[in-house]
Design an enzyme around this catalytic site. Structure first.
Site, PDB file in Angstrom:
ATOM      1  CE  LYS A 222      -6.227  -4.765  -8.856  1.00  0.00           C
ATOM      2  NZ  LYS A 222      -6.760  -6.145  -9.005  1.00  0.00           N
TER       3      LYS A 222
ATOM      4  CB  SER B  31      -6.141   2.183  -1.712  1.00  0.00           C
ATOM      5  OG  SER B  31      -6.429   3.256  -2.583  1.00  0.00           O
TER       6      SER B  31
ATOM      7  CE  LYS C 230       1.625   3.579  -6.027  1.00  0.00           C
ATOM      8  NZ  LYS C 230       2.045   4.998  -5.889  1.00  0.00           N
TER       9      LYS C 230
ATOM     10  CG  ASP D  69      -2.264  12.152  -9.591  1.00  0.00           C
ATOM     11  OD1 ASP D  69      -3.272  12.851  -9.837  1.00  0.00           O
ATOM     12  OD2 ASP D  69      -2.302  10.915  -9.517  1.00  0.00           O
TER      13      ASP D  69
ATOM     14  CG  ASP E 281      -5.390   5.503  -9.221  1.00  0.00           C
ATOM     15  OD1 ASP E 281      -6.089   5.559 -10.245  1.00  0.00           O
ATOM     16  OD2 ASP E 281      -4.969   6.509  -8.633  1.00  0.00           O
TER      17      ASP E 281
END
Length: 332
Positions: A72, A66, A86, A185, A68
């Site tokens: 990553k 995944s 992460k 968020d 953003d």
């Protein structure tokens, strides 16, 4: 000859850079830990850059699960177990990205005791920006439609279970620590699922604490637009109800099985065919009791997304209502 000499110095340069990053990131992390946790925190492991490079084959793009704008996520193998790494990117700036990463580490540490938070195994401070190491969640993260991909639409009871447990995790975030922590968020891609489809809340990089004896905190608008509280956008005031709004949008995503572009304030809870995923309607068919349960879920989502913050419930009450709905479903 000069080029060979320069090449021989490269490992030394990398070592100096690694040590410099470790000292810089470590000092900021320690300072923020003392401020946020009042000197109390659970110990976590610090990984070396070499360990994470090896675990991901030098952060091979094929290991990405995944990504953003600001990070990553890589799935790697370390000590014969699967992990999620992460790795933050230099966006929107190095200083801002470092602040986000450190905030993510601190809140993840605090939340790791909750069964519905993605457990933090440790971090690496040797890169220019800190990296987080999480325990793996076998099913991965939800997609923007609240599912696990086009071919893996989740059954209704699973969606409800996820919503209920995430509500408890958010209520924990708001009420357990000396100062309330606001996620800021919340969205489907922040939620991972384990083998049993139990949710694990993650990504606390934009989280913010409310100061003592205050009911709100001011900050520039950050987050994901469709999930962002309109009152926050208008006033830059963040409260616990900021997360409640985002959670309400999340409930609508679970119910509809698609992105929510605009929250329909004129929605009628009796008109389920306009708001409920066709997969759910087929699954529950014409069961009258199930219709009532879906209506209660929709009503809660609409209550959470009221424009006026005073009209929204707190997360503790949201969690209680979801438990009530869940129990009524379990007895169908």
């Amino acid at each position: 000859m000069p080029s060979k000499f320069l090449f021989s110095l490269l490992p030394c340069v990398r070592m100096v850079e690694t040590e410099s990053s470790f000292l810089k990131n470590g000092s900021i992390l320690l300072e923020d830990l003392i401020a946020s946790c009042e000197g109390k925190s659970s110990p976590i492991r610090t990984y070396s850059a070499d360990e994470l490079v090896k675990a991901t084959n030098n952060f091979d793009p094929s290991f990405i699960i995944s990504e953003d704008l600001s990070f990553k996520l890589f799935r790697g193998l370390l000590d014969d177990r699967s992990i999620i790494i992460k790795k933050y990117l230099h966006w929107p700036s190095e200083a801002e990205a470092r602040s986000m990463a450190i905030r993510d580490i601190i809140i993840s540490m605090q939340m790791s005791t909750h069964k519905n938070a993605l457990k933090l195994s440790g971090c690496c401070l040797e890169f220019s920006l800190p990296a987080l190491v999480h325990e793996d969640a076998a099913k991965g993260a939800l997609d923007c439609h609240g599912g696990l991909g086009d071919t893996r639409s989740l059954p209704w009871k699973t969606r409800l279970l996820i919503a209920t447990k995430v509500a408890h995790a958010l209520a924990y975030l708001h009420t357990t620590f000396p100062r309330p922590v606001i996620h800021r968020d919340l969205k489907p891609t922040c939620i991972f699922l384990d083998d049993n489809y139990s949710p694990k809340l993650s990504n606390f990089s934009l989280s913010i604490t409310i100061p003592p004896k205050q009911f709100h905190v001011e900050d520039v608008v950050k987050g994901t637009y469709r999930y962002t509280d309109p009152t926050y956008i208008a006033t830059v005031y963040i409260t616990e109800k900021t997360d409640v709004y985002s959670f309400g949008v999340l409930l609508l995503v679970f119910l509809m099985g698609q992105k929510i572009r605009v929250v329909d304030k004129s929605a009628v809870v009796e008109d389920l065919t306009s708001y409920v995923d066709a997969n759910i309607l087929r699954e529950l068919r014409a069961d009258e009791q199930a219709q009532q349960q879906l209506q209660a879920f929709l009503a809660l989502a609409l209550l959470c997304t009221q424009d006026g913050r005073e009209s929204r419930p707190c997360m503790t009450d949201v969690a209680k209502e979801l438990v009530r709905i869940e129990k009524s479903i379990l007895h169908c």
